[in-house]
Every structure is written in structure tokens, then in C-alpha cells.
Scaffold this motif. Structure first.
Motif, short mmCIF file in Angstrom:
data_model
loop_
_atom_site.label_atom_id
_atom_site.label_comp_id
_atom_site.label_asym_id
_atom_site.label_seq_id
_atom_site.Cartn_x
_atom_site.Cartn_y
_atom_site.Cartn_z
N ILE A 56 -3.88 16.46 -13.73
CA ILE A 56 -3.07 17.72 -14.44
C ILE A 56 -3.76 18.89 -14.68
O ILE A 56 -3.18 20.11 -14.54
N TYR A 57 -5.24 18.73 -15.06
CA TYR A 57 -5.74 20.02 -15.03
C TYR A 57 -6.35 20.68 -14.01
O TYR A 57 -7.37 21.61 -14.04
N LEU A 58 -6.05 19.95 -12.63
CA LEU A 58 -6.95 20.73 -11.61
C LEU A 58 -5.91 21.31 -10.76
O LEU A 58 -4.70 20.76 -10.61
N VAL A 59 -6.33 22.41 -10.16
CA VAL A 59 -5.22 23.46 -9.48
C VAL A 59 -4.62 22.73 -8.20
O VAL A 59 -3.44 22.79 -7.89
N ASP A 60 -5.35 21.77 -7.55
CA ASP A 60 -4.95 21.05 -6.52
C ASP A 60 -4.34 19.70 -6.78
O ASP A 60 -4.10 18.69 -5.85
N GLY A 61 -4.41 19.32 -7.97
CA GLY A 61 -4.00 17.89 -8.71
C GLY A 61 -5.02 16.90 -8.10
O GLY A 61 -4.60 15.77 -8.43
N GLY A 62 -6.18 17.10 -7.78
CA GLY A 62 -7.13 16.00 -7.23
C GLY A 62 -6.66 15.33 -5.97
O GLY A 62 -7.26 14.46 -5.67
N LEU A 63 -5.36 15.89 -5.54
CA LEU A 63 -4.95 14.92 -4.28
C LEU A 63 -5.75 14.76 -3.15
O LEU A 63 -5.92 13.66 -2.66
N GLU A 64 -6.45 15.63 -2.64
CA GLU A 64 -7.47 15.47 -1.63
C GLU A 64 -8.70 15.02 -1.78
O GLU A 64 -9.57 14.84 -0.91
N ARG A 65 -8.92 14.46 -3.12
CA ARG A 65 -10.02 13.59 -3.49
C ARG A 65 -10.02 12.20 -3.04
O ARG A 65 -10.88 11.75 -2.84
N LYS A 66 -8.97 11.61 -3.08
CA LYS A 66 -8.62 10.34 -2.66
C LYS A 66 -7.76 10.19 -1.31
O LYS A 66 -7.90 9.15 -0.87
N PHE A 67 -6.98 11.25 -1.02
CA PHE A 67 -6.12 11.07 0.24
C PHE A 67 -6.31 12.35 1.05
O PHE A 67 -6.67 13.39 0.56
N SER A 68 -5.85 12.01 2.46
CA SER A 68 -5.92 13.30 3.34
C SER A 68 -4.55 14.03 3.48
O SER A 68 -3.35 13.11 3.12
N LEU A 69 -4.45 15.17 3.57
CA LEU A 69 -3.13 15.73 3.78
C LEU A 69 -2.30 14.90 4.94
O LEU A 69 -1.01 14.97 4.73
N ASP A 70 -3.00 14.51 5.91
CA ASP A 70 -2.13 13.82 7.03
C ASP A 70 -1.49 12.70 6.38
O ASP A 70 -0.45 12.17 6.67
N ASP A 71 -2.45 12.02 5.72
CA ASP A 71 -1.96 10.62 5.05
C ASP A 71 -0.55 10.72 3.97
O ASP A 71 0.28 10.29 4.00
N LEU A 72 -0.83 11.75 3.18
CA LEU A 72 0.30 12.24 2.12
C LEU A 72 1.37 12.81 2.73
O LEU A 72 2.41 12.15 2.30
N LEU A 73 1.29 13.54 3.86
CA LEU A 73 2.47 14.03 4.79
C LEU A 73 3.20 12.91 5.36
O LEU A 73 4.40 13.04 5.72
N THR A 74 2.40 11.92 5.89
CA THR A 74 3.01 10.96 6.86
C THR A 74 4.08 10.05 5.89
O THR A 74 5.07 9.82 6.28
N ASN A 75 3.59 9.70 4.65
CA ASN A 75 4.35 8.94 3.57
C ASN A 75 5.64 9.90 3.28
O ASN A 75 6.77 9.33 3.38
N ILE A 76 5.50 11.12 3.02
CA ILE A 76 6.79 12.01 2.82
C ILE A 76 7.52 11.95 4.13
O ILE A 76 8.74 12.00 3.93
N MET A 77 7.03 12.19 5.31
CA MET A 77 7.83 12.18 6.66
C MET A 77 8.68 10.90 6.63
O MET A 77 9.84 10.81 7.34
N ILE A 78 8.17 9.66 6.17
CA ILE A 78 8.87 8.51 6.24
C ILE A 78 10.20 8.50 5.58
O ILE A 78 11.27 8.25 5.92
#
Length: 466
Positions: free
Chosen positions: A350-372
Motif C-alpha cells: 500500500i506504500y508503493l505507487v505501483d502497488g508492487g504489482l509488477e514485482r510478482k506478476f506481469s501486466l499480461d498475466d494480470l490483465l488476462t485474469n481481468i479479461m476472463i
């Protein structure tokens, strides 16, 4: 001076008295727990029940055939998405704010830009179809699943069902599947990975009341339809509850249950641990690592749950209201889902501007889950699962009062929202074969740390099989 000494001696006496109370309570609790365990040796089961979730009245007969299914898309679907992304109305972010108020809106804009101009959904659809997909109708609704057989034939093949949670999908397991099916070790897995009804490509229930017990029964019927008489189960989030219910309903079919999320909410042993644990942890079965993860309890657990469970209260009461907005706006849907993948991976994100999302996941993987969720319009029906399970007090349900006796493996990831020590887990799970303090990782274990989860699952199955 005499009065000062008197007060000092009084405080020392009180401190000694407090210690005696703590120790005496611990001894008494030990006797109570021993008696309870002696009484609880009989295997209990949860009734299977029955259900109908299709539209309209129940059909007398049901098509039990299994049909091949392929994930598809179209230019029109992608065009509609792009138009909605282009027309998104954003709110101005607060200055010097990361994820403390939810998703950072500046970062969300960058994700939406990538989604609109670089993300290739057709490429991701081809990737999803890497594994064979199927559908079959159970209790009036189409149930989607992938079925992956091992590439080698010389090893011992073990059937395994993997069950996801919210806001995840079957796609969470794509990184772990090769580690389980394309292995050269002595055990390989034949994996069945379904979508919970109302999630992704599984049809949403048309009737009220579809809870984890109904999902468990449907998945047991699915395994039976596929010809599996005995099998292993693995789950986290809702998948943890569903697979646990499966083990409670048909323990004779479940060779082993492996969980990466497990909780014990109440009980005398839990209360005693919270009182005594910080001072004499060994008396209540807590290890040093348990103490490190649990205490101070209110700061590390209670406050965290209060801060992170706002979504739960909404989805457990009025899911359709909130769902209308996120079902209509792709960026709104992304904000809702990405924020969970950030915080539940690591609370410090919560203290990171990008939420640390791309430290563990790629945007392609995250968006694929969202697209489902987006392409199937299933976010509302997925949210309803909270309402159906939390209509009443979960502790009063039959499954909450039924112990689990199948061999159980527990993987305790440090980033999980609440830690559950082995001594607490033993209150419900009476045959814990393995309990592992995982070195890293959070709520989405298979998605974040597939190698760690696969290794723990394999060592658990080996112990059971040997």
C-alpha cells in the motif's frame, strides 16, 4: 518509604499471581482439550444434499456428456473494450498517495494505456487454449474445467483437483501446471482445474443459495463423472473452503487435502493462545515463528482484517449494487481486482505507487485474469458467492461444526491476511501430515510462488502415498 515498599511488594505479588493464573489456566485447558480429543475420534461427514441451479424448474433428466470447449474472442469484442477504455472518466489522485486509499489512480491510467495500446488479447486467448478445456452440465448449469494429463507415463499418476478463489480464476494455476504434469520425479499429477460456478466460463447459478457446499457437491460429481474414485485436492481462498467441504462430504474419496489458506476463528484454545502466547508460547503449542507472525495480535491481524475487509461487507450484503458499476466499466473492474492482487500479495504494497504489482506478476498475466471476468460478464455472479456464504453466521453451518479427518497438508505463507498456527489448525484438521512455514509469498500462492507451492504439494503427496 514504608508505603513505597508496601506498594512495590504488592505489585510483585500481583505479577506472581498473574503468572500463576496463566499457568493454572494453561494446565486446566490442557486437560479440557485432552478430554475433547478423546471424545472426537469418530469420523463425521457433511450431508451431500442436492440442488438445482438452472433457469426455471428442475429438469427430470440432465445431459451428462462432457463437451470440448475453446476460449474464443472476436474483433467486435475487442473493439467494444477499446471504446470503453477510451471513454473512461478518471478521478484526480491525491498528492503523495500510493495505495493507501485503494488503487493509485495515476498507476491505473498507465495500466489502462497498456491495456488499450499494447495488450494482445488474441495472443492470450491462444495461450489459454494451450490446455484442453471442457464443459459439462451439473445440477442445471454448465461447469467449465481444464483437464491436463501428465506428459510422462512411467511415473505414478495421481489425480488432483485445483480450486481457485476470488478475484482469481483457473488461470492462476497456469504457472504451476507444468511443475505438476511435466515432471521427471516419481509422482506426476493428472490435474482437473474447474471454474467455480459464476466465475469465468462456468455458468452462473440462476437460483439463490449457491454456497461453498453446493460448489463442493458439484465438483465431487464432476470428479465422479470423469471416473475418479479417489483423488487429491488443493485450494486457497474460496477454493480452500470448497475443497475442505469436499473432504467433509466424501472423505473416502479424498486421499489428501492441501491448503494454502486456512483459518480458525474461535474456540477456547485460540483464546488461550492469545492470552498466554506472548509470554509462554510453548505451553499453548506456539513456535517462535508463530509468535513472530501473530503478535502483537491486534496490530498484525485484527487491524489488518478490518482495513482489508470492506469489500467483503459490501459483497456479502449488496453485491449486485456494486457489481453494476464494475461490470460496465473495464477500468473500474481492473481497479477492483488489481488492488486485491497488490495488497493480498504483500500488505506493505500500500506504500508503493505501483502497488508492487509488477514485482510478482506481469501486466499480461494480470490483465488476462481481468479479461476472463470482463469477457464473461461474471464479476457480479462471483461477488454473489460472498452473499450466499455469509447470509448467516458461518460458524453455525454444519461444515463449521464438522472436523476433517483426511490427510491434510498446510502451507502457511507469510503474506496471508491472517496467520493460523498448527496448534489452532489441529482443532479442525485431525490428520495434519505436513505443516510448512513458507519462506515468502502471499494470498495468491499458485500465481505468485508456483515453485514453492508445487514443491510443498509434492512432498505432502509423497508422505501420504508412502
Amino acid at each position: 518509604m514504608q508505603r513505597v515498599h508496601f506498594l512495590k511488594d504488592s505489585f510483585l505479588s500481583l505479577d506472581a499471581f498473574h503468572k500463576q493464573i496463566v499457568i493454572g489456566t494453561a494446565v486446566a485447558a490442557g486437560v479440557v482439550l485432552y478430554i475433547q480429543r478423546r471424545r472426537c475420534h469418530k469420523v463425521q461427514t457433511v450431508p451431500l444434499g442436492e440442488g438445482w441451479w438452472g433457469a426455471g424448474e428442475r429438469q427430470q433428466s440432465e445431459d451428462d456428456k462432457i463437451y470440448y470447449f475453446e476460449v474464443q474472442t472476436s474483433d467486435d469484442e475487442i473493439k467494444d473494450l477499446h471504446e470503453r477504455l477510451d471513454k473512461t472518466r478518471y478521478t484526480h489522485p491525491l498528492e503523495d498517495c500510493a495505495f493507501q486509499y485503494g488503487i493509485n489512480l495515476t498507476y491505473l491510467k498507465s495500466v489502462a494505456s497498456y491495456w488499450r495500446h499494447e495488450f494482445d488479447w488474441k495472443k492470450q486467448v491462444a495461450m489459454l487454449n494451450k490446455y484442453p478445456h471442457f464443459k459439462t452440465k451439473i445440477e442445471g448449469i454448465d461447469v467449465h474445467f481444464i483437464h491436463v494429463r501428465p506428459t510422462q507415463t512411467k511415473q505414478k499418476v495421481v489425480p488432483l483437483m485445483l480450486v481457485h478463489g476470488w478475484p482469481g480464476s483457473f488461470f492462476e494455476f497456469y504457472k504451476i501446471l507444468p511443475l505438476l504434469t511435466e515432471t521427471n520425479i516419481d509422482i506426476a499429477f493428472e490435474v482437473i482445474c474447474p471454474s467455480i460456478p459464476g466465475y469465468g466460463f462456468s455458468e452462473a447459478p440462476h437460483q439463490q443459495g449457491f454456497d461453498s457446499l453446493a460448489a463442493a457437491r458439484i465438483f465431487l460429481k464432476l470428479m465422479e463423472r470423469l471416473g475418479f474414485l479417489q483423488f487429491y485436492l488443493q485450494g486457497g481462498d474460496w477454493g480452500s473452503l470448497i475443497t475442505t467441504n469436499m473432504a467433509q462430504m466424501k472423505p473416502q474419496c479424498v486421499k489428501g487435502l492441501h491448503l494454502n489458506m486456512f483459518m480458525m476463528r474461535r474456540g477456547f484454545k485460540v483464546l488461550l493462545s492469545l492470552l498466554v502466547g506472548p509470554y509462554l508460547p510453548f505451553l499453548v503449542g506456539l513456535s517462535r515463528e508463530d509468535v513472530r507472525r501473530l503478535f502483537p495480535f491486534f496490530e498484525k491481524n485484527v487491524w489488518t482484517i478490518l482495513r482489508e475487509s470492506g469489500y467483503l461487507h459490501i459483497q456479502a450484503t449488496k453485491p449486485d449494487t456494486m457489481g453494476c458499476g464494475v461490470n460496465d466499466s473495464p477500468v473500474g473492474l481492473a481497479a477492483c481486482i488489481l488492488e486485491k492482487f497488490s495488497t493480498w500479495t504483500n500488505l506493505e504494497n500500500i506504500y508503493l505507487v505501483d502497488g508492487g504489482l509488477e514485482r510478482k506478476f506481469s501486466l499480461d498475466d494480470l490483465l488476462t485474469n481481468i479479461m476472463i471476468y470482463w469477457t464473461t460478464g461474471s464479476i457480479v455472479s462471483s461477488m454473489r458467492f460472498y452473499k450466499e456464504n455469509l447470509k448467516g453466521n458461518l460458524d453455525n453451518r454444519v461444515d463449521s461444526r464438522t472436523r476433517i479427518f483426511v490427510p491434510t497438508g498446510l502451507a502457511a505463507f507469510p503474506g496471508e491476511l491472517m496467520h493460523c498456527p498448527k496448534s489452532w489448525a489441529q482443532i479442525r484438521f485431525h490428520n495434519i501430515v505436513s505443516y510448512t512455514f513458507m519462506p515468502r509469498g502471499g494470498h495468491f500462492a499458485a500465481f505468485e510462488e508456483p515453485q514453492l507451492l508445487a514443491s510443498d504439494l509434492i512432498q505432502f503427496v509423497r508422505k501420504v502415498e508412502l
